[in-house]
Motif scaffolding. Structure first.
Motif, PDB file in Angstrom:
ATOM      1  N   SER A 181     -15.964 -16.215  12.755  1.00 26.77           N
ATOM      2  CA  SER A 181     -15.233 -15.502  13.303  1.00 26.77           C
ATOM      3  C   SER A 181     -14.236 -15.942  11.936  1.00 26.77           C
ATOM      4  CB  SER A 181     -14.158 -16.900  14.148  1.00 26.77           C
ATOM      5  OG  SER A 181     -15.286 -16.714  14.631  1.00 26.77           O
ATOM      6  N   MET A 182     -13.680 -17.008  11.268  1.00 24.48           N
ATOM      7  CA  MET A 182     -13.126 -16.588  10.284  1.00 24.48           C
ATOM      8  C   MET A 182     -13.173 -15.804   8.794  1.00 24.48           C
ATOM      9  SD  MET A 182     -10.792 -18.652  10.845  1.00 24.48           S
ATOM     10  CE  MET A 182      -9.466 -18.577   9.612  1.00 24.48           C
ATOM     11  N   LEU A 183     -14.857 -15.480   8.148  1.00 22.67           N
ATOM     12  CA  LEU A 183     -14.729 -14.403   8.289  1.00 22.67           C
ATOM     13  C   LEU A 183     -14.494 -13.113   7.757  1.00 22.67           C
ATOM     14  CD1 LEU A 183     -18.603 -16.303   6.778  1.00 22.67           C
ATOM     15  CD2 LEU A 183     -16.573 -15.859   5.444  1.00 22.67           C
ATOM     16  N   ALA A 184     -14.605 -13.041   9.689  1.00 23.88           N
ATOM     17  CA  ALA A 184     -14.316 -11.188  10.605  1.00 23.88           C
ATOM     18  C   ALA A 184     -12.798 -11.294   9.858  1.00 23.88           C
ATOM     19  CB  ALA A 184     -14.531 -11.347  11.613  1.00 23.88           C
ATOM     20  N   VAL A 185     -12.057 -12.740  10.317  1.00 21.24           N
ATOM     21  CA  VAL A 185     -10.866 -12.999   9.976  1.00 21.24           C
ATOM     22  C   VAL A 185     -10.184 -11.625   8.328  1.00 21.24           C
ATOM     23  CG1 VAL A 185      -8.121 -14.153  10.197  1.00 21.24           C
ATOM     24  CG2 VAL A 185      -9.872 -14.068  11.383  1.00 21.24           C
ATOM     25  N   ILE A 186     -10.789 -12.483   7.816  1.00 19.49           N
ATOM     26  CA  ILE A 186     -10.800 -12.578   6.658  1.00 19.49           C
ATOM     27  C   ILE A 186     -10.779 -10.957   5.803  1.00 19.49           C
ATOM     28  CG2 ILE A 186     -11.270 -13.699   3.989  1.00 19.49           C
ATOM     29  CD1 ILE A 186     -11.622 -16.269   4.974  1.00 19.49           C
ATOM     30  N   ALA A 187     -11.849 -10.515   5.987  1.00 17.55           N
ATOM     31  CA  ALA A 187     -12.207  -9.449   6.437  1.00 17.55           C
ATOM     32  C   ALA A 187     -11.107  -8.348   6.339  1.00 17.55           C
ATOM     33  CB  ALA A 187     -13.578  -8.634   6.735  1.00 17.55           C
ATOM     34  N   VAL A 188     -10.711  -8.329   7.837  1.00 20.84           N
ATOM     35  CA  VAL A 188      -9.814  -7.877   8.167  1.00 20.84           C
ATOM     36  C   VAL A 188      -8.211  -7.503   7.682  1.00 20.84           C
ATOM     37  CG1 VAL A 188      -8.336  -7.632  10.181  1.00 20.84           C
ATOM     38  CG2 VAL A 188     -10.824  -7.675  10.505  1.00 20.84           C
ATOM     39  N   LEU A 189      -7.901  -8.856   7.500  1.00 22.77           N
ATOM     40  CA  LEU A 189      -7.237  -9.529   6.642  1.00 22.77           C
ATOM     41  C   LEU A 189      -7.137  -8.502   4.707  1.00 22.77           C
ATOM     42  CD1 LEU A 189      -4.069 -11.181   6.617  1.00 22.77           C
ATOM     43  CD2 LEU A 189      -5.353 -13.227   5.098  1.00 22.77           C
ATOM     44  N   ILE A 190      -7.717  -8.767   4.436  1.00 19.77           N
ATOM     45  CA  ILE A 190      -8.168  -8.196   3.205  1.00 19.77           C
ATOM     46  C   ILE A 190      -7.969  -6.747   3.216  1.00 19.77           C
ATOM     47  CG2 ILE A 190      -9.364  -7.794   1.203  1.00 19.77           C
ATOM     48  CD1 ILE A 190      -7.806 -10.856   1.272  1.00 19.77           C
ATOM     49  N   SER A 191      -8.682  -6.253   4.047  1.00 24.36           N
ATOM     50  CA  SER A 191      -8.713  -4.813   4.161  1.00 24.36           C
ATOM     51  C   SER A 191      -7.208  -3.880   4.263  1.00 24.36           C
ATOM     52  CB  SER A 191      -9.485  -4.405   5.661  1.00 24.36           C
ATOM     53  OG  SER A 191     -11.402  -4.613   4.914  1.00 24.36           O
ATOM     54  N   LEU A 192      -6.493  -4.887   5.369  1.00 23.58           N
ATOM     55  CA  LEU A 192      -5.002  -4.334   6.239  1.00 23.58           C
ATOM     56  C   LEU A 192      -4.918  -4.510   4.679  1.00 23.58           C
ATOM     57  CD1 LEU A 192      -4.879  -6.103   9.739  1.00 23.58           C
ATOM     58  CD2 LEU A 192      -5.123  -3.575   8.269  1.00 23.58           C
ATOM     59  N   SER A 193      -5.115  -5.613   4.049  1.00 21.62           N
ATOM     60  CA  SER A 193      -4.060  -5.615   2.917  1.00 21.62           C
ATOM     61  C   SER A 193      -4.578  -4.742   1.614  1.00 21.62           C
ATOM     62  CB  SER A 193      -4.620  -7.321   1.835  1.00 21.62           C
ATOM     63  OG  SER A 193      -3.747  -7.408   0.400  1.00 21.62           O
ATOM     64  N   TRP A 194      -5.632  -4.648   1.381  1.00 25.87           N
ATOM     65  CA  TRP A 194      -6.063  -3.575   0.480  1.00 25.87           C
ATOM     66  C   TRP A 194      -5.062  -1.915   1.131  1.00 25.87           C
ATOM     67  CZ3 TRP A 194      -8.284   1.527   1.794  1.00 25.87           C
ATOM     68  CH2 TRP A 194      -8.500   1.996   0.557  1.00 25.87           C
ATOM     69  N   LEU A 195      -5.315  -1.472   1.690  1.00 23.04           N
ATOM     70  CA  LEU A 195      -4.310  -0.554   2.377  1.00 23.04           C
ATOM     71  C   LEU A 195      -3.385  -0.031   2.683  1.00 23.04           C
ATOM     72  CD1 LEU A 195      -5.221   1.715   3.983  1.00 23.04           C
ATOM     73  CD2 LEU A 195      -4.904   1.179   6.223  1.00 23.04           C
ATOM     74  N   LEU A 196      -2.479  -1.454   2.545  1.00 25.66           N
ATOM     75  CA  LEU A 196      -1.578  -1.531   2.499  1.00 25.66           C
ATOM     76  C   LEU A 196      -0.913  -1.856   0.611  1.00 25.66           C
ATOM     77  CD1 LEU A 196       1.889  -1.847   3.793  1.00 25.66           C
ATOM     78  CD2 LEU A 196       1.693  -4.524   3.573  1.00 25.66           C
ATOM     79  N   SER A 197      -1.422  -1.927   0.071  1.00 22.20           N
ATOM     80  CA  SER A 197      -0.795  -1.727  -1.393  1.00 22.20           C
ATOM     81  C   SER A 197      -1.326  -0.864  -2.078  1.00 22.20           C
ATOM     82  CB  SER A 197      -1.999  -3.114  -2.052  1.00 22.20           C
ATOM     83  OG  SER A 197      -2.215  -4.342  -1.554  1.00 22.20           O
ATOM     84  N   TYR A 198      -2.831   0.184  -1.001  1.00 24.55           N
ATOM     85  CA  TYR A 198      -2.728   1.155  -2.004  1.00 24.55           C
ATOM     86  C   TYR A 198      -1.862   2.233  -1.245  1.00 24.55           C
ATOM     87  CZ  TYR A 198      -4.147   6.304  -1.787  1.00 24.55           C
ATOM     88  OH  TYR A 198      -4.802   7.112  -1.871  1.00 24.55           O
ATOM     89  N   ARG A 199      -1.150   2.164  -0.065  1.00 25.41           N
ATOM     90  CA  ARG A 199       0.141   3.144   0.560  1.00 25.41           C
ATOM     91  C   ARG A 199       0.722   3.382  -0.181  1.00 25.41           C
ATOM     92  NH1 ARG A 199      -0.976   4.656   5.271  1.00 25.41           N
ATOM     93  NH2 ARG A 199      -3.662   5.155   5.698  1.00 25.41           N
ATOM     94  N   ILE A 200       0.961   1.606  -0.644  1.00 27.21           N
ATOM     95  CA  ILE A 200       2.454   1.284  -2.133  1.00 27.21           C
ATOM     96  C   ILE A 200       2.852   2.122  -2.971  1.00 27.21           C
ATOM     97  CG2 ILE A 200       3.698  -0.280  -2.270  1.00 27.21           C
ATOM     98  CD1 ILE A 200       3.101  -2.422   0.043  1.00 27.21           C
ATOM     99  N   TYR A 201       1.611   2.028  -3.640  1.00 32.36           N
ATOM    100  CA  TYR A 201       1.231   2.015  -4.927  1.00 32.36           C
ATOM    101  C   TYR A 201       0.860   3.668  -5.288  1.00 32.36           C
ATOM    102  CZ  TYR A 201      -0.009   1.847  -9.949  1.00 32.36           C
ATOM    103  OH  TYR A 201      -0.630   1.668 -11.457  1.00 32.36           O
ATOM    104  N   GLU A 202       0.170   4.248  -4.119  1.00 36.05           N
ATOM    105  CA  GLU A 202       0.340   5.557  -4.523  1.00 36.05           C
ATOM    106  C   GLU A 202       1.174   6.319  -4.144  1.00 36.05           C
ATOM    107  OE1 GLU A 202      -1.693   9.172  -3.660  1.00 36.05           O
ATOM    108  OE2 GLU A 202      -3.011   7.520  -4.658  1.00 36.05           O
ATOM    109  N   ALA A 203       2.360   5.623  -3.301  1.00 36.82           N
ATOM    110  CA  ALA A 203       3.664   6.240  -3.165  1.00 36.82           C
ATOM    111  C   ALA A 203       5.128   5.923  -4.741  1.00 36.82           C
ATOM    112  CB  ALA A 203       4.562   6.106  -1.866  1.00 36.82           C
ATOM    113  N   LYS A 204       4.304   5.305  -5.009  1.00 34.23           N
ATOM    114  CA  LYS A 204       5.120   4.577  -6.141  1.00 34.23           C
ATOM    115  C   LYS A 204       5.504   5.832  -7.734  1.00 34.23           C
ATOM    116  CE  LYS A 204       5.960   0.227  -8.653  1.00 34.23           C
ATOM    117  NZ  LYS A 204       5.194  -0.721  -9.074  1.00 34.23           N
ATOM    118  N   GLU A 205       6.104   5.660  -8.191  1.00 33.26           N
ATOM    119  CA  GLU A 205       6.861   6.362  -9.618  1.00 33.26           C
ATOM    120  C   GLU A 205       6.333   5.609 -10.218  1.00 33.26           C
ATOM    121  OE1 GLU A 205       9.575   9.043  -9.316  1.00 33.26           O
ATOM    122  OE2 GLU A 205       9.304   9.980  -7.473  1.00 33.26           O
ATOM    123  N   LEU A 206       6.074   6.122 -11.304  1.00 31.98           N
ATOM    124  CA  LEU A 206       5.722   4.770 -12.836  1.00 31.98           C
ATOM    125  C   LEU A 206       6.784   4.903 -14.179  1.00 31.98           C
ATOM    126  CD1 LEU A 206       2.048   4.207 -13.281  1.00 31.98           C
ATOM    127  CD2 LEU A 206       3.281   2.631 -12.098  1.00 31.98           C
TER     128      LEU A 206
END
Length: 206
Positions: A181-206
């Motif tokens: 159960s914890m491994l499943a929660v970890i997988a979901v947590l990291i996936s959501l984090s990655w998606l959020l990071s990507y969306r933020i970085y994609e919209a970011k201007e350097l």
């Protein structure tokens, strides 16, 4: 993306070697104060911070974005690099314990707890960095380190004295189900984090 990951390890190879030496040293010195994988966990958190400090200091983001790689690949390579670094540290700790056996047998509870802490850290660190930038690195990480070394041992000792408030007994009864159960929660947590990071970085201007 493979080249990005390889480049991260090439740039930080000295840091990796030093950390493995620290694990070897602290394995014998701090065995009465910390669980087996805790040292590798702390060094992984510090490595993550230093990895981004290096990028900030050398303006690496501009260079990476000039290469024929997508921002999705850049973000993914950071997650993979930290995960691999943690696995190397954990594996080295366990190999040491196989030879010297000063910590006793690694329990499933300790392993799952360590992975959970690492996953929570990664889940919050990466999106926060891409959202707030260097300010987050300078202040939030300093606070985190203080909490880990000031509050962490107290919480750990309190947990040991109170048998982790019955959680350890509950885990022993349903160890496999709880671990899965914890491994499943970890997988979901990291996936959501990655998606959020990507969306933020994609919209970011350097």
């Amino acid at each position: 993306m493979f080249n990005l990951i390889r480049n991260e390890f090439h740039v930080h190879k000295v840091h990796l070697i030093v950390n493995l030496m620290l694990i070897f040293f602290l394995y014998f010195v701090a065995r009465d104060n910390f669980p087996l994988l805790f040292i590798g966990l702390i060094l992984t958190l510090l490595f993550t911070r230093n990895m981004y400090f290096y990028d900030i200091r050398n303006n690496s983001e501009v260079l990476m974005n000039s290469l024929p790689v997508s921002r999705k690949q850049i973000v993914t390579s950071k997650y993979v690099t930290v995960t691999l670094f943690a696995l190397i540290c954990f594996s080295f700790s366990m190999v040491l314990n196989m030879f010297f056996n000063m910590y006793g047998k690694l329990t499933l509870f300790e392993f799952v707890t360590t992975l959970t802490i690492l996953a929570i850290f990664m889940a919050f660190f990466f999106p926060s960095y891409y959202l707030f930038g260097p300010v987050f690195i300078r202040y939030a990480m300093v606070l985190l380190v203080v909490l880990i070394f000031a509050v962490g041992p107290m919480v750990l000792n309190l947990g040991v004295k109170n048998n982790f408030w019955g959680l350890l007994h509950l885990f022993e009864q349903y160890s496999i189900q709880f671990a899965m159960s914890m491994l499943a929660v970890i997988a979901v947590l990291i996936s959501l984090s990655w998606l959020l990071s990507y969306r933020i970085y994609e919209a970011k201007e350097l």
